[in-house]
Motif scaffolding. Structure first.
Motif, PDB file in Angstrom:
ATOM      1  N   LEU A  88       0.822  -1.216   0.000  1.00  0.00           N
ATOM      2  CA  LEU A  88       0.000   0.000   0.000  1.00  0.00           C
ATOM      3  C   LEU A  88       0.852   1.261   0.000  1.00  0.00           C
ATOM      4  O   LEU A  88       0.452   2.288  -0.562  1.00  0.00           O
ATOM      5  CB  LEU A  88      -0.933  -0.002   1.217  1.00  0.00           C
ATOM      6  CG  LEU A  88      -1.918   1.166   1.310  1.00  0.00           C
ATOM      7  CD1 LEU A  88      -2.897   1.138   0.138  1.00  0.00           C
ATOM      8  CD2 LEU A  88      -2.681   1.133   2.635  1.00  0.00           C
ATOM      9  N   VAL A  89       2.038   1.210   0.614  1.00  0.00           N
ATOM     10  CA  VAL A  89       2.918   2.385   0.635  1.00  0.00           C
ATOM     11  C   VAL A  89       3.250   2.807  -0.789  1.00  0.00           C
ATOM     12  O   VAL A  89       3.085   3.971  -1.175  1.00  0.00           O
ATOM     13  CB  VAL A  89       4.205   2.088   1.423  1.00  0.00           C
ATOM     14  CG1 VAL A  89       5.141   3.298   1.355  1.00  0.00           C
ATOM     15  CG2 VAL A  89       3.893   1.746   2.865  1.00  0.00           C
ATOM     16  N   THR A  90       3.722   1.859  -1.586  1.00  0.00           N
ATOM     17  CA  THR A  90       4.074   2.154  -2.975  1.00  0.00           C
ATOM     18  C   THR A  90       2.853   2.603  -3.766  1.00  0.00           C
ATOM     19  O   THR A  90       2.926   3.544  -4.564  1.00  0.00           O
ATOM     20  CB  THR A  90       4.690   0.908  -3.643  1.00  0.00           C
ATOM     21  OG1 THR A  90       5.775   0.446  -2.846  1.00  0.00           O
ATOM     22  CG2 THR A  90       5.194   1.237  -5.033  1.00  0.00           C
ATOM     23  N   THR A  91       1.737   1.934  -3.538  1.00  0.00           N
ATOM     24  CA  THR A  91       0.514   2.273  -4.269  1.00  0.00           C
ATOM     25  C   THR A  91       0.077   3.701  -3.996  1.00  0.00           C
ATOM     26  O   THR A  91      -0.317   4.435  -4.910  1.00  0.00           O
ATOM     27  CB  THR A  91      -0.612   1.295  -3.887  1.00  0.00           C
ATOM     28  OG1 THR A  91      -0.249  -0.027  -4.291  1.00  0.00           O
ATOM     29  CG2 THR A  91      -1.919   1.677  -4.569  1.00  0.00           C
ATOM     30  N   MET A  92       0.154   4.133  -2.743  1.00  0.00           N
ATOM     31  CA  MET A  92      -0.287   5.483  -2.403  1.00  0.00           C
ATOM     32  C   MET A  92       0.673   6.543  -2.945  1.00  0.00           C
ATOM     33  O   MET A  92       0.252   7.647  -3.305  1.00  0.00           O
ATOM     34  CB  MET A  92      -0.429   5.621  -0.887  1.00  0.00           C
ATOM     35  CG  MET A  92      -1.595   4.840  -0.311  1.00  0.00           C
ATOM     36  SD  MET A  92      -3.176   5.219  -1.122  1.00  0.00           S
ATOM     37  CE  MET A  92      -3.369   6.945  -0.682  1.00  0.00           C
ATOM     38  N   VAL A  93       1.976   6.212  -3.016  1.00  0.00           N
ATOM     39  CA  VAL A  93       2.928   7.139  -3.636  1.00  0.00           C
ATOM     40  C   VAL A  93       2.515   7.406  -5.079  1.00  0.00           C
ATOM     41  O   VAL A  93       2.475   8.552  -5.543  1.00  0.00           O
ATOM     42  CB  VAL A  93       4.364   6.574  -3.581  1.00  0.00           C
ATOM     43  CG1 VAL A  93       5.296   7.417  -4.447  1.00  0.00           C
ATOM     44  CG2 VAL A  93       4.867   6.544  -2.146  1.00  0.00           C
ATOM     45  N   PHE A  94       2.189   6.342  -5.789  1.00  0.00           N
ATOM     46  CA  PHE A  94       1.827   6.489  -7.190  1.00  0.00           C
ATOM     47  C   PHE A  94       0.409   7.022  -7.367  1.00  0.00           C
ATOM     48  O   PHE A  94       0.091   7.583  -8.413  1.00  0.00           O
ATOM     49  CB  PHE A  94       2.013   5.164  -7.926  1.00  0.00           C
ATOM     50  CG  PHE A  94       3.448   4.775  -8.080  1.00  0.00           C
ATOM     51  CD1 PHE A  94       4.352   5.655  -8.650  1.00  0.00           C
ATOM     52  CD2 PHE A  94       3.912   3.553  -7.641  1.00  0.00           C
ATOM     53  CE1 PHE A  94       5.691   5.330  -8.787  1.00  0.00           C
ATOM     54  CE2 PHE A  94       5.245   3.212  -7.779  1.00  0.00           C
ATOM     55  CZ  PHE A  94       6.136   4.099  -8.352  1.00  0.00           C
ATOM     56  N   PHE A  95      -0.423   6.879  -6.357  1.00  0.00           N
ATOM     57  CA  PHE A  95      -1.748   7.512  -6.415  1.00  0.00           C
ATOM     58  C   PHE A  95      -1.591   9.029  -6.402  1.00  0.00           C
ATOM     59  O   PHE A  95      -2.230   9.744  -7.182  1.00  0.00           O
ATOM     60  CB  PHE A  95      -2.614   7.056  -5.238  1.00  0.00           C
ATOM     61  CG  PHE A  95      -3.948   7.750  -5.173  1.00  0.00           C
ATOM     62  CD1 PHE A  95      -4.970   7.385  -6.038  1.00  0.00           C
ATOM     63  CD2 PHE A  95      -4.163   8.782  -4.276  1.00  0.00           C
ATOM     64  CE1 PHE A  95      -6.204   8.035  -5.992  1.00  0.00           C
ATOM     65  CE2 PHE A  95      -5.384   9.438  -4.217  1.00  0.00           C
ATOM     66  CZ  PHE A  95      -6.413   9.059  -5.084  1.00  0.00           C
ATOM     67  N   GLY A  96      -0.741   9.522  -5.517  1.00  0.00           N
ATOM     68  CA  GLY A  96      -0.461  10.960  -5.501  1.00  0.00           C
ATOM     69  C   GLY A  96       0.148  11.424  -6.797  1.00  0.00           C
ATOM     70  O   GLY A  96      -0.209  12.488  -7.331  1.00  0.00           O
ATOM     71  N   TYR A  97       1.054  10.629  -7.334  1.00  0.00           N
ATOM     72  CA  TYR A  97       1.675  10.933  -8.625  1.00  0.00           C
ATOM     73  C   TYR A  97       0.618  11.000  -9.714  1.00  0.00           C
ATOM     74  O   TYR A  97       0.627  11.905 -10.553  1.00  0.00           O
ATOM     75  CB  TYR A  97       2.707   9.843  -8.945  1.00  0.00           C
ATOM     76  CG  TYR A  97       3.716  10.203 -10.000  1.00  0.00           C
ATOM     77  CD1 TYR A  97       3.328  10.520 -11.291  1.00  0.00           C
ATOM     78  CD2 TYR A  97       5.082  10.206  -9.715  1.00  0.00           C
ATOM     79  CE1 TYR A  97       4.265  10.838 -12.262  1.00  0.00           C
ATOM     80  CE2 TYR A  97       6.018  10.524 -10.684  1.00  0.00           C
ATOM     81  CZ  TYR A  97       5.602  10.837 -11.957  1.00  0.00           C
ATOM     82  OH  TYR A  97       6.518  11.148 -12.924  1.00  0.00           O
ATOM     83  N   THR A 145       2.782   9.831   0.128  1.00  0.00           N
ATOM     84  CA  THR A 145       1.803  10.187  -0.910  1.00  0.00           C
ATOM     85  C   THR A 145       2.014  11.619  -1.357  1.00  0.00           C
ATOM     86  O   THR A 145       1.958  11.934  -2.555  1.00  0.00           O
ATOM     87  CB  THR A 145       0.363  10.011  -0.387  1.00  0.00           C
ATOM     88  OG1 THR A 145       0.183   8.666   0.063  1.00  0.00           O
ATOM     89  CG2 THR A 145      -0.664  10.315  -1.476  1.00  0.00           C
ATOM     90  N   MET A 146       2.280  12.517  -0.412  1.00  0.00           N
ATOM     91  CA  MET A 146       2.547  13.906  -0.750  1.00  0.00           C
ATOM     92  C   MET A 146       3.840  14.032  -1.569  1.00  0.00           C
ATOM     93  O   MET A 146       3.930  14.868  -2.471  1.00  0.00           O
ATOM     94  CB  MET A 146       2.666  14.746   0.532  1.00  0.00           C
ATOM     95  CG  MET A 146       1.372  14.888   1.308  1.00  0.00           C
ATOM     96  SD  MET A 146       0.090  15.808   0.386  1.00  0.00           S
ATOM     97  CE  MET A 146      -0.933  14.453  -0.190  1.00  0.00           C
ATOM     98  N   VAL A 147       4.826  13.212  -1.244  1.00  0.00           N
ATOM     99  CA  VAL A 147       6.057  13.211  -2.039  1.00  0.00           C
ATOM    100  C   VAL A 147       5.744  12.792  -3.475  1.00  0.00           C
ATOM    101  O   VAL A 147       6.249  13.382  -4.438  1.00  0.00           O
ATOM    102  CB  VAL A 147       7.111  12.259  -1.425  1.00  0.00           C
ATOM    103  CG1 VAL A 147       8.320  12.123  -2.357  1.00  0.00           C
ATOM    104  CG2 VAL A 147       7.559  12.773  -0.068  1.00  0.00           C
ATOM    105  N   GLY A 148       4.903  11.776  -3.623  1.00  0.00           N
ATOM    106  CA  GLY A 148       4.492  11.341  -4.964  1.00  0.00           C
ATOM    107  C   GLY A 148       3.824  12.458  -5.746  1.00  0.00           C
ATOM    108  O   GLY A 148       4.040  12.600  -6.955  1.00  0.00           O
TER     109      GLY A 148
END
Length: 492
Positions: A88-97, A145-148
């Motif tokens: 989920l960590v990776t998924t949320m990074v890319f969701f923000g992206y 997520t904000m970083v993404g």
């Protein structure tokens, strides 16, 4: 004698005509476009500086994206996470992206590439630093997520490079940008091998944010895109930029006056789905989604293969390795297995593979064309995914991962170039932004295949990755527009 009848005679008086010399017509003043200026000025010192500064955005982006792969084992143990929580960590990074990629694309076409790039770096560096102070798993997910969101704006650096490069150099210089992504990936793995065992993952994140902060200060040396300026009617700013480039390159400007039409309708989503670009847009979206799915699938699968030793089924998912703790912790289903030095070495070797095919990729892009080159590398990617199922030695696994990283990197190189070239200036940033957004959907799904499904069915996960790559290969081969040797379009 009768009088003789006379016939009427018409007398024509001839006058001497003097033909006056024709008045000279006013000479039409010469004009030129930004495309003419870019081609006349040619390649020089400005483009080298542009390549180094804008290319370095790839270092910062790679470090932020690859960070998750190297800290996953640590946060899995520190917060006792399940497999789906790590994914989920990776998924949320890319969701923000995904969300901000479209937003930044719209804003870049309306307000400028440089402004959005600068804001995105400030945003990313700020939230990256905050991540290192995360008190819990929930805060860690939110801040990453904000970083993404911030990293999604880094694509404007590629657009600025594309819009300043002469046509014949785009196919050579843009693929070389992969060197910067490689440098960022190697740097974060090297730092992780040193900092995580000593100072911990929080200091790794703090150190990883330094390149982004340095780049923010270097952006003042890069001007706004001249193509964007003329599209908004700011011809004087565009002319000043082009004259500055000519001076740096010790070249000359074209004769005449810079003339370009003012483009009022910029950054409209409907233009992407216009009849002229509809098929191209839909196929590009499919390709971006599939390439991202395969790329991040390889990266995360590499980490999983090393962390859990899934190759040949040598360890089952139920086996647990815990680094101490009471009996309650020892029964927890999470895997608490830290990377060993040899694991970091394997990651470095496979990462170096991203540059291995770069010379062949450049030749393919420039001689076979963007479409055929992409379809070939996508087909080979599908094949090597299936070859991962072969029960082999550690050296064999490293070889397969090496080739996969080389192929998926070549895929990304080609589609980045094609997308930046195929759309006109009025919607280039939006086209790149929406493509990047669809790309992140693939990246959001990849963790659940590489970190969850792969544990349950190794072959099933590989077949899924391979099938998606075959679909992308067909889509690339049937793209309606070839951009090799084609000038950048100003209007659609």
């Amino acid at each position: 004698m009768a009088a003789r009848q006379t016939e009427p005679v018409t007398v024509i008086s001839l006058r001497k005509l003097s033909v006056a010399a024709a008045e000279p017509q006013p000479r039409e003043s010469k004009t030129f476009t930004v495309e003419d200026a870019v081609e006349t000025i040619g390649f020089g010192r400005f483009h080298i500086a542009l390549f180094l500064i804008m290319g370095s955005t790839g270092v910062a982006e790679a470090m932020e994206i690859m960070l998750i792969a190297v800290v996953s084992p640590v946060i899995r143990c520190e917060w006792q996470l399940e497999n789906w929580q790590v994914a989920l960590v990776t998924t949320m990074v890319f969701f923000g992206y995904m969300v901000f990629s479209i937003l930044f694309g719209l804003l870049a076409d309306r307000y400028g590439r440089w402004k959005i790039l600068f804001i995105s770096f400030l945003w990313g560096a700020y939230f990256s630093l905050l991540t290192s102070f995360s008190p819990s798993y929930v805060w860690f997910v939110f801040l990453r997520t904000m970083v993404g969101c911030g990293v999604s704006g880094h694509a404007q650096g590629l657009i600025i490079k594309t819009e300043f490069l002469p046509t014949k150099y785009r196919g050579f210089m843009l693929p070389l940008s992969q060197v910067f992504w490689l440098a960022g990936s190697l740097l974060i793995i090297g730092l992780a091998s040193v900092l995580i065992p000593t100072l911990g993952w929080r200091w790794l994140i703090r150190v990883a944010s330094i390149p982004g902060i340095i780049l923010i200060m270097a952006f003042k040396f890069i001007p706004e895109s001249a193509r964007f300026n003329v599209s908004t009617g700011n011809t004087q700013a565009a002319l000043a930029t082009l004259e500055r480039i000519a001076r740096m390159n010790r070249s000359v400007m074209p004769e005449g006056k810079l003339v370009e039409p003012v483009l009022e309708n910029r950054g409209r989503f409907a233009d992407l789905l216009d009849a002229k670009y509809l098929r191209t847009t839909l196929q590009i979206w499919v390709i971006w989604l599939g390439i991202s799915f395969a790329y991040y699938g390889v990266i995360l699968a590499s980490a999983e293969l090393l962390e859990r030793d899934l190759v040949c089924g040598s360890k089952s998912d139920s086996e647990v390795v815990v680094t101490g703790g009471d009996s309650e912790e020892s029964q927890h289903p999470c895997h608490c297995h830290m990377f060993a030095p040899s694991d970091y070495q394997t990651m470095i070797i496979s990462t170096v593979g991203e540059i291995a095919l770069n010379p062949l990729n450049i030749l393919g892009i420039n001689f076979l064309g963007r479409r055929l080159s992409l379809s070939i590398t996508m087909g080979c990617t599908a094949l090597f995914f299936l070859l991962l199922n072969i029960c082999t030695s550690s050296a064999g696994l490293i070889g397969f991962l090496f080739m996969l990283r080389a192929l998926v990197a070549a895929n990304f190189n080609t589609i980045y170039i094609y997308t930046a070239e195929v759309y006109p200036t009025t919607m280039r940033a939006l086209g790149m932004g929406t493509s990047g957004s669809l790309c992140r959907i693939g990246a959001m799904v990849a963790p659940f295949i590489s970190q969850v499904l792969m544990s349950a069915s190794f072959l099933g996960a590989l077949c899924l990755f391979s099938s998606v790559c075959v679909l992308c290969a067909v889509s690339a081969f049937t793209l309606p527009i070839e951009t090799k040797g084609r000038a950048l379009q100003q209007i659609k």
